[in-house]
Each structure stands twice: as structure tokens, then as C-alpha cells.
Design a protein around this motif. Structure first.
Motif, short mmCIF file in Angstrom:
data_model
loop_
_atom_site.label_atom_id
_atom_site.label_comp_id
_atom_site.label_asym_id
_atom_site.label_seq_id
_atom_site.Cartn_x
_atom_site.Cartn_y
_atom_site.Cartn_z
N ARG A 95 0.83 -1.21 0.00
CA ARG A 95 0.00 0.00 0.00
C ARG A 95 0.87 1.26 0.00
O ARG A 95 0.62 2.21 -0.75
CB ARG A 95 -0.92 -0.02 1.22
CG ARG A 95 -1.65 1.27 1.54
CD ARG A 95 -2.72 1.64 0.51
NE ARG A 95 -3.42 2.85 0.90
CZ ARG A 95 -4.73 2.99 0.93
NH1 ARG A 95 -5.50 1.97 0.58
NH2 ARG A 95 -5.28 4.13 1.30
N ALA A 96 1.90 1.26 0.85
CA ALA A 96 2.78 2.43 0.91
C ALA A 96 3.50 2.63 -0.41
O ALA A 96 3.69 3.77 -0.86
CB ALA A 96 3.78 2.26 2.05
N GLY A 97 3.92 1.56 -1.04
CA GLY A 97 4.60 1.66 -2.33
C GLY A 97 3.69 2.23 -3.41
O GLY A 97 4.11 3.05 -4.23
N GLU A 98 2.44 1.78 -3.44
CA GLU A 98 1.48 2.31 -4.40
C GLU A 98 1.22 3.79 -4.15
O GLU A 98 1.13 4.59 -5.09
CB GLU A 98 0.17 1.51 -4.29
CG GLU A 98 0.29 0.07 -4.77
CD GLU A 98 -0.90 -0.78 -4.36
OE1 GLU A 98 -1.83 -0.25 -3.70
OE2 GLU A 98 -0.90 -1.99 -4.67
N ASN A 99 1.11 4.16 -2.88
CA ASN A 99 0.91 5.58 -2.54
C ASN A 99 2.10 6.43 -2.99
O ASN A 99 1.93 7.52 -3.53
CB ASN A 99 0.72 5.73 -1.03
CG ASN A 99 -0.68 5.38 -0.57
OD1 ASN A 99 -1.56 5.13 -1.38
ND2 ASN A 99 -0.89 5.37 0.73
N ALA A 100 3.31 5.93 -2.74
CA ALA A 100 4.51 6.68 -3.09
C ALA A 100 4.58 6.93 -4.59
O ALA A 100 4.97 8.02 -5.03
CB ALA A 100 5.76 5.94 -2.62
N GLU A 101 4.21 5.95 -5.38
CA GLU A 101 4.23 6.12 -6.84
C GLU A 101 3.29 7.24 -7.26
O GLU A 101 3.66 8.10 -8.08
CB GLU A 101 3.82 4.81 -7.52
CG GLU A 101 3.86 4.88 -9.03
CD GLU A 101 3.49 3.57 -9.70
OE1 GLU A 101 3.62 3.47 -10.94
OE2 GLU A 101 3.06 2.64 -8.98
N LYS A 102 2.09 7.28 -6.68
CA LYS A 102 1.12 8.33 -7.03
C LYS A 102 1.60 9.70 -6.57
O LYS A 102 1.50 10.69 -7.30
CB LYS A 102 -0.23 8.00 -6.40
CG LYS A 102 -0.90 6.76 -6.97
CD LYS A 102 -2.19 6.44 -6.22
CE LYS A 102 -2.83 5.17 -6.75
NZ LYS A 102 -4.06 4.82 -5.97
N VAL A 103 2.14 9.76 -5.35
CA VAL A 103 2.62 11.04 -4.82
C VAL A 103 3.78 11.57 -5.66
O VAL A 103 3.84 12.76 -5.98
CB VAL A 103 3.05 10.87 -3.34
CG1 VAL A 103 3.82 12.10 -2.86
CG2 VAL A 103 1.82 10.66 -2.46
N CYS A 104 4.70 10.69 -6.04
CA CYS A 104 5.87 11.12 -6.81
C CYS A 104 5.49 11.56 -8.22
O CYS A 104 6.13 12.45 -8.79
CB CYS A 104 6.92 10.03 -6.84
SG CYS A 104 7.79 9.83 -5.27
N GLN A 105 4.45 10.94 -8.78
CA GLN A 105 3.98 11.39 -10.09
C GLN A 105 3.49 12.84 -10.01
O GLN A 105 3.71 13.62 -10.94
CB GLN A 105 2.86 10.47 -10.58
CG GLN A 105 3.34 9.12 -11.06
CD GLN A 105 2.20 8.16 -11.38
OE1 GLN A 105 1.04 8.43 -11.09
NE2 GLN A 105 2.54 7.02 -11.98
N PHE A 106 2.86 13.20 -8.89
CA PHE A 106 2.42 14.59 -8.69
C PHE A 106 3.61 15.51 -8.46
O PHE A 106 3.74 16.56 -9.10
CB PHE A 106 1.46 14.66 -7.50
CG PHE A 106 1.30 16.04 -6.94
CD1 PHE A 106 0.53 16.99 -7.60
CD2 PHE A 106 1.96 16.42 -5.77
CE1 PHE A 106 0.40 18.29 -7.09
CE2 PHE A 106 1.84 17.69 -5.26
CZ PHE A 106 1.06 18.64 -5.92
#
Length: 437
Positions: A307-318
């Protein structure tokens, strides 16, 4: 249970046989975390292991006591044949260690009261006066300080190399280290790595280090140890790529709830034995309550990290598109060809801890950090909550300014560890905090 059911020559009292395969299929670590290393029949049928709050354990006989201490003191090979004293071993710690070994594919694992205790005992067990440690950079500041300052008091020196070093650079470092050790009347007993490096996420080519080690030193005498805290145990398995020992701050992803402090070393038994002996003498084993909490956390570590990894990917795309962001040290967005090659060979995921480079310096970073509403301004990483900190003025303040610059730990770098909150909420938080920069 009758006396006939107790075999005092085994580490535990007649546990039932472990189920690790079904119809030839190897069970995954996430499945084994629910019961591996624990037999409910030995604890009144309790589904979960009780917390064993005891300092010492009763021997079945005086002869058994003698045999146990022969193993503990090294007079007999094989180590302890049972439970002796909680500075050496105890049920909760042994269950934890069994489960940690599963994740890394290790022969054995040891638990410690903190990550730095694990690192300190690891290094002290390996080295003697005159020896040279070869290590990658950057390292966690306390690790680098322990090698450079504390080990120096015992006559141990070091030679370091940049995380992305090529095989040719590594050969040159090994040659220099060997010559320095011969000059000092010592050896090179350990190559110590941290990959990804804290806080830049710089990756070390473990396979190249192994090949360079094998070309210059005896692999049975010179171990490769690696701090795998940033990606382990889910996103990187260093033992598969040539490391002999893996170090963790279990405080981070394994514990994962920011409510305990612990560490571990896992890997090849021939190196673990010496570390265990020193831990037996010095102490530093984690306490039973912490071991119990870690076993609880291991049941959900895969879910939390995913879950944290998926969140990090979305945050970093922003963040990558934001005009106030100069760059990202995120493994899912590597720009360096050499680093990408290492990532492709070694890593199973990009992780959820990364460095955010803001346009500006310390003042801009402080304004950003002070404006956060969901993310917490705190050191550490790998917890359920999102954390942010400023390494240059916090965790790495003890590192000399010139050394920080050399390692890329700049004043405009913020280290972020993404948690398991809603990703869109986190993006909204970072967006409003960047408005204050």
C-alpha cells in the motif's frame, strides 16, 4: 506432556513438524508469518504465542545445564541446545528470528534491541586491531560515525566508495584496502554496504561487489553485509545477489507502526555464529514484548509495504511535475543509466521512502515541513503514517558539511516516507505545503 516428549538436545521441546510445502508447492513468506516457528500445543493451545516474561529457564537436569553452557560458551560446536537465559535466547525472540530468516532466504537470523545495536555487534564481531572495513557511501550517519570514530578507537580503519561504483572502481578500492590492511598488520574482514543509501536512495551493485570481493579476498573470511532497511524485506533480497549478511532496523517497515525499536542481522550461519557469541556476551537481544509485537507486524508487512509503495508512486507522479520541485530521489523515476541497471537486477519495487529536492535551500524546506498537515515532521521511516524530515539539519547533522555535499545530502533535500493513508489526501497535503515554499 510427558518427560518422554522432551528432547533436551533440540532448541525447542518437541515442536510439531513445520508445514512449509503443500503438494510440492513452497509456501510464501506471507503465509508462513501466521505460524512459522511456533507450536500452539507447547503453550496450552494458544493460537498466538504468549509473551514469555522470564529472565531464566529451568533445566530438566544438571547434565542438560552443562550441555547448554558448553554450547553457549563455544566449548561445544552448535550453540545453545535449548533455552538458558534471556540474554542469550527466549521463545518470542526465536520465533521472530525464524520468521525473519524466511523473508530473506537466510540460514539464520538474530534479533537486537535496535538497528544500531545490530550494526555495532556485527562490526565488532568481525574486526580486530589493524583491520580495514570497506564501505559504501552514503551510510546512515550513526553507522558512518560508528565506523569512523568508535571502531577507530580499536585500531580499525576504513576505505569508502560511492554507491554507484563500477567493477573497475571497486577493484581499485579492494586493492587499496588490502594494501592498507597489510601495512597495519590486519585484514579486510568485511565489506559493509547500505543500499539504497540513506537519504539519497543511491543503489550499490551488490553483484559487482561480490565479484570484486571474490577476486581479491577469501569469501570465507571477508563477508559482505548490507543494510537493507529502505527496501526490505519485500522489495530487495540481497542474499540472492551475493551478500552474506543482511541488516535491518526493524523499527522501520518490519515493525511498521512507529511503536517499537529493534534490529536484526540475518544470513549465512558461519558468520552469524560469531555475531551470536558476541551478542551472548554483550547482550543487546530485543526484549520479549518487542519480539511479540514484531511477530504481529510481520503478519501484515507485505500488505503495508504494498500500500505504501502504491501511494509513493502516485505522490511522486504529482511531485515530479510541480514547478517548485527541483528533483526526486525516487527509485521509480531513476534518470541515471547505471543506477537503473542496478535497480532492474536487484530490486522488486521502488519502495516508499524517497528524497524530495526543492528549489531553494534550508529556508524553503523548513517552510514546506512546517506547513504539512497530514504528514508528520519526524525522523524514522517505514511506518503506517507519512513522515518528513530534513536530513542535513537533523539525522545527518553530525556528518561534516563537505562530506554531506560529496554524498548529495544537500540543504534543499527533504526525506519523505510515505505511509498507508489515502494517496489523494497526501497529494493534497503536499500541494498546499508547497504553496508555502
Amino acid at each position: 506432556m510427558s518427560d518422554n516428549d522432551i528432547d533436551p538436545t533440540t532448541p525447542r521441546m518437541a515442536p510439531k513438524r513445520e508445514v512449509t510445502k503443500i503438494n510440492g508447492r513452497e509456501l510464501k513468506p506471507s503465509t508462513l508469518m501466521m505460524g512459522h516457528g511456533y507450536d500452539p500445543t507447547l503453550s496450552e493451545g494458544s493460537l498466538k504465542a504468549p509473551i514469555f516474561l522470564t529472565s531464566t529457564f529451568a533445566f530438566p537436569s544438571a547434565a542438560d545445564g552443562k550441555r547448554h553452557f558448553e554450547g553457549i560458551t563455544g566449548k561445544r560446536p552448535g550453540g545453545a541446545d535449548g533455552l538458558v537465559y534471556s540474554r542469550f535466547n527466549a521463545p518470542n525472540q526465536e520465533i521472530l528470528e525464524d520468521r525473519l530468516a524466511v523473508w530473506d532466504g537466510a540460514e539464520e537470523a538474530l534479533s537486537f534491541s535496535s538497528g544500531m545495536t545490530a550494526i555495532a555487534v556485527l562490526l565488532l564481531a568481525a574486526c580486530k586491531a589493524g583491520d580495514v572495513i570497506v564501505h559504501s557511501g552514503p551510510l546512515y550517519a550513526a553507522s558512518e560515525g560508528f565506523i569512523a570514530k568508535t571502531m577507530a578507537k580499536f585500531g580499525v580503519t576504513f576505505i569508502d566508495f560511492p554507491a554507484g561504483a563500477s567493477r573497475e572502481q571497486l577493484d581499485e578500492v579492494m586493492t587499496r584496502a588490502k594494501a592498507k590492511a597489510e601495512e597495519q598488520g590486519g585484514e579486510v574482514p568485511m565489506i559493509y554496504l547500505e543500499s539504497p543509501g540513506n537519504p539519497t536512495n543511491a543503489l550499490v551493485d551488490i553483484e559487482a561487489v561480490r565479484d570484486a570481493r571474490d577476486a581479491h579476498f577469501d569469501a570465507d573470511k571477508c563477508s559482505i553485509a548490507i543494510d537493507n532497511t529502505f527496501l526490505g524485506p519485500l522489495w530487495q533480497r540481497p542474499l540472492d545477489h551475493g551478500a552474506d549478511l543482511v541488516v535491518y532496523s526493524l523499527t522501520k517497515y518490519v515493525g511498521g507502526h512507529s511503536d517499537l525499536v529493534a534490529g536484526s542481522v540475518s544470513g549465512k550461519k558461519r558468520f552469524i555464529d560469531a555475531i551470536r557469541m558476541l551478542r551472548n556476551t554483550m547482550g543487546g537481544i530485543c526484549d520479549p514484548n518487542t519480539a511479540w509485537m514484531l511477530c504481529r507486524s510481520l503478519e501484515t508487512v507485505e500488505l503495508r509495504m504494498q500500500r505504501a509503495g502504491e501511494n509513493a508512486e502516485k505522490v511522486c507522479q504529482f511531485l515530479a511535475k510541480h514547478p517548485k520541485v527541483e528533483g526526486l530521489g525516487y527509485l521509480g523515476m531513476i534518470k541515471d543509466e547505471r543506477q537503473q541497471d542496478i535497480y532492474d537486477r536487484h530490486c522488486k519495487g521502488a519502495g516508499s521512502t524517497f528524497s524530495l529536492l526543492l528549489k531553494g535551500g534550508e529556508a524553503e524546506c523548513f517552510r514546506f515541513l512546517d506547513a504539512l498537515k497530514i504528514a508528520k515532521l519526524a525522523v524514522s521511516l517505514g511506518g503506517t503514517e507519512t513522515l518528513a524530515s530534513h536530513p542535513a539539519s537533523m539525522t545527518h547533522l553530525s556528518v561534516a558539511e563537505c562530506r554531506r555535499a560529496e554524498l548529495g545530502i544537500s540543504d534543499n533535500l527533504v526525506r519523505i516516507s510515505i505511509g498507508i493513508e489515502d494517496a489523494d489526501d497526501l497529494i493534497a497535503d503536499f500541494e498546499q505545503a508547497l504553496e508555502a515554499v
